[in-house]
Design a protein around this motif. Structure first.
Motif, mmCIF file in Angstrom:
data_model
loop_
_atom_site.group_PDB
_atom_site.id
_atom_site.type_symbol
_atom_site.label_atom_id
_atom_site.label_comp_id
_atom_site.label_asym_id
_atom_site.label_seq_id
_atom_site.Cartn_x
_atom_site.Cartn_y
_atom_site.Cartn_z
ATOM 1 N N ASN A 251 0.844 7.503 -2.408
ATOM 2 C CA ASN A 251 0.753 8.073 -3.752
ATOM 3 C C ASN A 251 1.532 7.178 -4.708
ATOM 4 N N VAL B 136 -3.608 -2.231 -9.813
ATOM 5 C CA VAL B 136 -3.542 -1.033 -8.988
ATOM 6 C C VAL B 136 -4.974 -0.680 -8.615
ATOM 7 N N ASP B 137 -5.260 -0.644 -7.306
ATOM 8 C CA ASP B 137 -6.607 -0.355 -6.816
ATOM 9 C C ASP B 137 -6.540 0.666 -5.699
ATOM 10 N N PHE B 138 -7.732 1.147 -5.298
ATOM 11 C CA PHE B 138 -7.840 2.053 -4.156
ATOM 12 C C PHE B 138 -8.536 1.319 -3.033
ATOM 13 N N ALA C 259 -3.519 3.660 -1.963
ATOM 14 C CA ALA C 259 -3.454 2.866 -3.185
ATOM 15 C C ALA C 259 -2.918 1.483 -2.839
ATOM 16 N N GLU D 140 0.845 -1.192 0.000
ATOM 17 C CA GLU D 140 0.000 0.000 0.000
ATOM 18 C C GLU D 140 0.880 1.242 0.000
#
Length: 155
Positions: free
Chosen positions: A48, A71-73, A80, A45
């Motif tokens: 940025n 790549v996820d939130f 991220a 994680e």
């Protein structure tokens, strides 16, 4: 008779050229359709990620050891979440750190793994705890300009 032979060779040359272009397109596009080796997944994680994209290389000591898978939130941590796939030939200690780095000044971004010193290695599905986010050039320039403006205001 000579015309047919010339046409045949031109056709063979054109087909060979098209196949070469397709091969190069897959190679440049970082597609790994040619080598499908065993691998394991790691999760990290970041605050940025900058311009990091799926299929970006994962490197250690300059050697490509894997690729960014997704790549996820994360709605829970508001960070991220990056999932990387590392070739199983390459083993890293559990206290390894990952950073988002840039190739050159304005190049593409990639993940860099710095090995730790733990005796146990990372395994499939492990979360890497030590991360360093991407350096965003616009923020660095903004901070520099702000500090210079504050410096001249004090005089």
């Amino acid at each position: 008779m000579d015309r047919r032979i010339v046409d045949l060779w031109v056709g063979v040359f054109v087909i060979f050229g098209l196949l070469s272009l397709v091969f190069l397109a897959f190679k440049v596009g970082s597609s790994n359709f040619i080598s499908a080796s065993a691998s394991y997944t790691l999760i990290a994680e970041f605050d940025n990620i900058g311009g990091l994209k799926p299929k970006a290389p994962v490197k250690s000591a300059g050697v490509v050891v894997g690729r960014v898978e997704s790549v996820d939130f994360d709605n829970q941590s508001l960070r991220a979440k990056v999932q990387v796939r590392v070739d199983e030939r390459y083993q890293f200690p559990k206290d390894s750190s990952v950073s988002i780095l840039t190739s050159g000044l304005l190049g593409d971004q990639f993940i860099g793994i710095d090995p730790g010193g733990d005796e146990d290695n990372l395994v499939d599905g492990d979360r890497v705890r030590i991360t360093q986010s991407a350096i965003v050039l616009e923020k660095v320039i903004g901070q520099f300009l702000y500090s210079k403006t504050a410096e001249t205001d004090k005089k």
